[in-house]
Motif scaffolding. Structure first.
Motif, PDB file in Angstrom:
ATOM      1  N   ALA A   1       4.936  -1.393   4.142  1.00  0.00           N
ATOM      2  CA  ALA A   1       5.931  -2.275   4.759  1.00  0.00           C
ATOM      3  C   ALA A   1       7.237  -1.555   5.070  1.00  0.00           C
ATOM      4  O   ALA A   1       7.933  -1.897   6.037  1.00  0.00           O
ATOM      5  N   THR A   2       7.589  -0.558   4.259  1.00  0.00           N
ATOM      6  CA  THR A   2       8.875   0.133   4.437  1.00  0.00           C
ATOM      7  C   THR A   2       8.714   1.519   5.062  1.00  0.00           C
ATOM      8  O   THR A   2       9.703   2.243   5.209  1.00  0.00           O
ATOM      9  N   LEU A   3       7.496   1.888   5.428  1.00  0.00           N
ATOM     10  CA  LEU A   3       7.222   3.249   5.884  1.00  0.00           C
ATOM     11  C   LEU A   3       8.056   3.640   7.100  1.00  0.00           C
ATOM     12  O   LEU A   3       8.717   4.688   7.113  1.00  0.00           O
TER      13      LEU A   3
ATOM     14  N   SER B   1      15.314   6.243   8.343  1.00  0.00           N
ATOM     15  CA  SER B   1      16.560   6.423   7.596  1.00  0.00           C
ATOM     16  C   SER B   1      16.672   7.821   6.986  1.00  0.00           C
ATOM     17  O   SER B   1      17.768   8.360   6.840  1.00  0.00           O
ATOM     18  N   GLU B   2      15.525   8.421   6.658  1.00  0.00           N
ATOM     19  CA  GLU B   2      15.529   9.765   6.078  1.00  0.00           C
ATOM     20  C   GLU B   2      15.517  10.851   7.145  1.00  0.00           C
ATOM     21  O   GLU B   2      15.578  12.037   6.828  1.00  0.00           O
ATOM     22  N   GLY B   3      15.427  10.440   8.407  1.00  0.00           N
ATOM     23  CA  GLY B   3      15.456  11.412   9.496  1.00  0.00           C
ATOM     24  C   GLY B   3      14.252  12.329   9.525  1.00  0.00           C
ATOM     25  O   GLY B   3      14.379  13.519   9.850  1.00  0.00           O
ATOM     26  N   VAL B   4      13.093  11.789   9.204  1.00  0.00           N
ATOM     27  CA  VAL B   4      11.878  12.600   9.224  1.00  0.00           C
ATOM     28  C   VAL B   4      11.605  13.076  10.649  1.00  0.00           C
ATOM     29  O   VAL B   4      11.657  12.300  11.596  1.00  0.00           O
ATOM     30  N   CYS B   5      11.326  14.364  10.786  1.00  0.00           N
ATOM     31  CA  CYS B   5      11.098  14.960  12.098  1.00  0.00           C
ATOM     32  C   CYS B   5       9.712  15.594  12.157  1.00  0.00           C
ATOM     33  O   CYS B   5       9.128  15.933  11.139  1.00  0.00           O
ATOM     34  N   SER B   6       9.222  15.769  13.352  1.00  0.00           N
ATOM     35  CA  SER B   6       7.964  16.486  13.516  1.00  0.00           C
ATOM     36  C   SER B   6       8.230  17.990  13.364  1.00  0.00           C
ATOM     37  O   SER B   6       9.360  18.445  13.603  1.00  0.00           O
TER      38      SER B   6
ATOM     39  N   VAL C   1       8.505  12.084   2.001  1.00  0.00           N
ATOM     40  CA  VAL C   1       9.200  10.801   1.856  1.00  0.00           C
ATOM     41  C   VAL C   1       8.158   9.745   1.540  1.00  0.00           C
ATOM     42  O   VAL C   1       7.263   9.489   2.344  1.00  0.00           O
ATOM     43  N   GLU C   2       8.254   9.151   0.359  1.00  0.00           N
ATOM     44  CA  GLU C   2       7.307   8.124  -0.057  1.00  0.00           C
ATOM     45  C   GLU C   2       7.848   6.735   0.268  1.00  0.00           C
ATOM     46  O   GLU C   2       9.071   6.514   0.291  1.00  0.00           O
ATOM     47  N   ALA C   3       6.932   5.815   0.493  1.00  0.00           N
ATOM     48  CA  ALA C   3       7.320   4.440   0.824  1.00  0.00           C
ATOM     49  C   ALA C   3       6.120   3.544   0.588  1.00  0.00           C
ATOM     50  O   ALA C   3       5.042   4.003   0.201  1.00  0.00           O
TER      51      ALA C   3
ATOM     52  N   THR D   1       0.837  -1.196   0.000  1.00  0.00           N
ATOM     53  CA  THR D   1       0.000   0.000   0.000  1.00  0.00           C
ATOM     54  C   THR D   1       0.875   1.251   0.000  1.00  0.00           C
ATOM     55  O   THR D   1       1.776   1.386   0.832  1.00  0.00           O
ATOM     56  N   PRO D   2       0.637   2.181  -0.922  1.00  0.00           N
ATOM     57  CA  PRO D   2       1.447   3.413  -0.938  1.00  0.00           C
ATOM     58  C   PRO D   2       1.278   4.211   0.355  1.00  0.00           C
ATOM     59  O   PRO D   2       0.197   4.248   0.944  1.00  0.00           O
ATOM     60  N   ALA D   3       2.366   4.824   0.779  1.00  0.00           N
ATOM     61  CA  ALA D   3       2.355   5.607   2.007  1.00  0.00           C
ATOM     62  C   ALA D   3       3.365   6.742   1.877  1.00  0.00           C
ATOM     63  O   ALA D   3       4.234   6.724   0.996  1.00  0.00           O
ATOM     64  N   ALA D   4       3.248   7.726   2.733  1.00  0.00           N
ATOM     65  CA  ALA D   4       4.182   8.847   2.705  1.00  0.00           C
ATOM     66  C   ALA D   4       4.160   9.576   4.038  1.00  0.00           C
ATOM     67  O   ALA D   4       3.188   9.506   4.802  1.00  0.00           O
ATOM     68  N   THR D   5       5.249  10.264   4.314  1.00  0.00           N
ATOM     69  CA  THR D   5       5.295  11.232   5.406  1.00  0.00           C
ATOM     70  C   THR D   5       5.467  12.610   4.781  1.00  0.00           C
ATOM     71  O   THR D   5       6.185  12.771   3.802  1.00  0.00           O
ATOM     72  N   VAL D   6       4.781  13.590   5.362  1.00  0.00           N
ATOM     73  CA  VAL D   6       4.908  14.971   4.903  1.00  0.00           C
ATOM     74  C   VAL D   6       5.398  15.792   6.086  1.00  0.00           C
ATOM     75  O   VAL D   6       4.668  16.019   7.051  1.00  0.00           O
TER      76      VAL D   6
END
Length: 275
Positions: free
Chosen positions: A244-246, A252-257, A239-241, A223-228
């Motif tokens: 399963a890999t979200l 790994s991309e260091g996504v922050c709030s 960051v798209e994923a 299922t497609p997923a992403a963080t914004v």
């Protein structure tokens, strides 16, 4: 100009906002009176997402109790003499206690102040605005709620992801990530079975358990997923994923709030719609 554009609206931006609101509505702007509290949404981040009602509220305030993530340019819209009081709440960081925030609002109102409680996004969408409104009501403090643009929808749009799309989904789920599967707050299996996109607020710290719960409930790992991250702001990062890999991709991309998470087929549309 009416009484709403009195000496409280000292800045040119403040005066213009009230004048424009009155011109558009054909009548006087609502008046923020001494001893009243207005709970106003500041939107997802960018000042352009601020509503005219919220700007008019700021124009009349002599006390602004604001969240951590409210842009400084938005705070600058209040009169120069207005007191700005920080009441930030951030997961995993030192934060103002909710009881202290509501006590402050009540105390300021009882001092006869014109109070704007400026909250990120929309006060009634995971912003604890309902709690604050209830406390004000119980204390007998007059209040008004000014809706704001919620990050869960504006952040998706800024990333090129429509919240709904004919032929793909007939609903969208807005949920808080605070209630991870091991806390019993949400039935993630039930959400997985809906087959509708899920937009998560405040989910980064518990993303692993959430993903595991959705996968255990049978949601397709592909299922497609992403963080914004920092949606609508100049530093926005997407960051798209796959589902399963979200969690691993976000780590790994260091996504922050501040960041929102979206899971569902609408994410695939970003390939064609990304700005």
């Amino acid at each position: 100009m009416t009484a709403a554009t009195d000496s409280l609206a000292t800045g040119s931006l403040a005066s213009q906002s009230l004048a424009l609101l009155e011109r558009l509505t054909g009548g006087p702007a609502p008046r923020l009176l001494p001893g009243h509290v207005w709970l106003a949404g500041a939107g997802p981040g960018h000042p352009g997402q601020l509503t005219l009602d919220a700007l008019a509220a700021l124009a009349q305030a002599d006390a602004v109790v604001h969240d951590d993530l409210v842009d400084a340019r938005i705070l600058a819209a209040a009169p120069a003499g207005a007191e700005r009081l920080f009441a930030g709440k951030r997961g995993g960081r030192p934060s103002s206690a909710q009881a202290d925030i509501t006590a402050l609002l009540i105390a300021l109102a009882r001092q006869g102040r014109r109070v704007v409680r400026l909250k990120g996004g929309d006060p009634y969408v995971f912003g604890r605005g309902g709690e604050e409104a209830l406390a004000l009501a119980e204390a007998g403090i007059p209040f008004r709620v000014i809706s704001g643009v919620t990050a869960g929808l504006a952040g998706l749009a800024a990333a090129g992801i429509p919240a709904t799309m004919r032929g793909i989904n007939h609903a969208v789920v807005l949920a808080t990530g605070h209630a991870a599967s091991d806390e019993g707050g949400l039935d993630w299996a039930a959400l997985a079975r809906l087959g509708q996109p899920i937009v998560l607020y405040m989910a980064l710290r518990r993303l692993g358990p959430i993903v595991a719960a959705l996968l255990a409930a049978g949601m397709d790992p592909a299922t497609p997923a992403a963080t914004v991250e920092s949606g609508t702001l100049p530093g926005q990062r997407v960051v798209e994923a796959s589902l399963a890999t979200l969690e691993s991709r976000a780590r790994s991309e260091g996504v922050c709030s501040p960041a929102i998470v979206v899971i569902g087929q609408v994410v695939a549309l970003r390939e064609m719609l990304a700005p």
